[in-house]
Enzyme design. Structure first.
Site, PDB file in Angstrom:
ATOM      1  CG  ASP A  34      -6.494  34.155 -38.667  1.00  0.00           C
ATOM      2  OD1 ASP A  34      -7.712  33.755 -39.377  1.00  0.00           O
ATOM      3  OD2 ASP A  34      -5.465  34.013 -38.768  1.00  0.00           O
ATOM      4  CG  HIS A 173      -6.539  37.586 -35.748  1.00  0.00           C
ATOM      5  ND1 HIS A 173      -5.649  38.866 -35.982  1.00  0.00           N
ATOM      6  CD2 HIS A 173      -5.537  37.100 -35.299  1.00  0.00           C
ATOM      7  CE1 HIS A 173      -4.514  38.128 -36.550  1.00  0.00           C
ATOM      8  NE2 HIS A 173      -4.855  36.237 -36.581  1.00  0.00           N
TER       9      HIS A 173
END
Length: 206
Positions: A34, A173
């Protein structure tokens, strides 16, 4: 545990979302990333995935794609799937439906995908119903919390070991905020998952 692996009651609030993909014959996990793409982290992740022979899924912030279109093209060129993570990383609970959906639509002009993941995994149920008319909502079965300054890289890795199960959609991430923990935990998590017999797949783009 509530953060790392969303409880059943929360999953039931969003029946239209995908949280986990069950497999009976094989042990499979889905690595997702992400908040990118950013030049400080995304190329490192892509190179690691190439070395390990893994395909993953990137949920990208539209404004980052606008700034770094070459990284978006590189993600596609290397055969990974990808999805919309809003244009400005908005949290749904803080926005009305029209503002939130407008931000998603703006990102979709840059990110040609039917997959969508809300930032922080948090939206109103009404927003989910609206989004689901146009996108496939992908949540997660495990968020590693690599972004947390309160956790060490070892603790992030331990989250992977404790909460991964067959069909898990796992969140890392590719962001500057996650730099320290992600770079420690991700290669070790991949090695551990392979030792446990897991196969890695990218989420299908429908």
């Amino acid at each position: 545990m509530w953060i790392e692996q969303p409880p059943l009651f929360y999953r039931l609030l969003f029946p239209e979302a995908v949280w986990r993909l069950k497999h009976r014959e094989k042990k499979v996990v889905y690595l997702t990333f992400d908040d990118g793409p950013v030049p400080q982290e995304t190329p490192w992740v892509l190179d690691l995935l190439d070395r390990e022979g893994i395909k993953a899924t990137f949920f990208m912030v539209g404004d980052n794609v606008r700034k770094y279109p070459e990284l978006f093209e590189e993600i596609k060129r290397r055969g990974h799937s990808y999805g919309n993570h809003t244009m400005h990383h908005l949290q749904g609970l803080r926005e009305n439906n029209s503002t939130y959906f407008r931000d998603i639509t703006e990102a979709s002009r840059l990110i040609d995908s039917s997959l969508f993941r809300p930032p922080h995994g948090i939206i109103w149920p009404g927003q989910a119903r609206l989004i689901n008319r146009h996108y496939n909502i992908v949540m997660y079965d495990l968020v590693t919390r690599d972004y947390s300054k309160r956790l060490t890289g070892e603790e992030v890795l331990d989250n992977v070991k404790r909460f991964t199960r067959n069909g898990s959609i796992i969140v890392f991430h590719d962001s500057v905020k996650a730099h320290r923990n992600m770079r420690f935990a991700l290669p070790r998590a991949i090695s551990w998952l392979k030792d446990q017999g897991y196969e890695f797949k990218a989420l299908p783009m429908l």
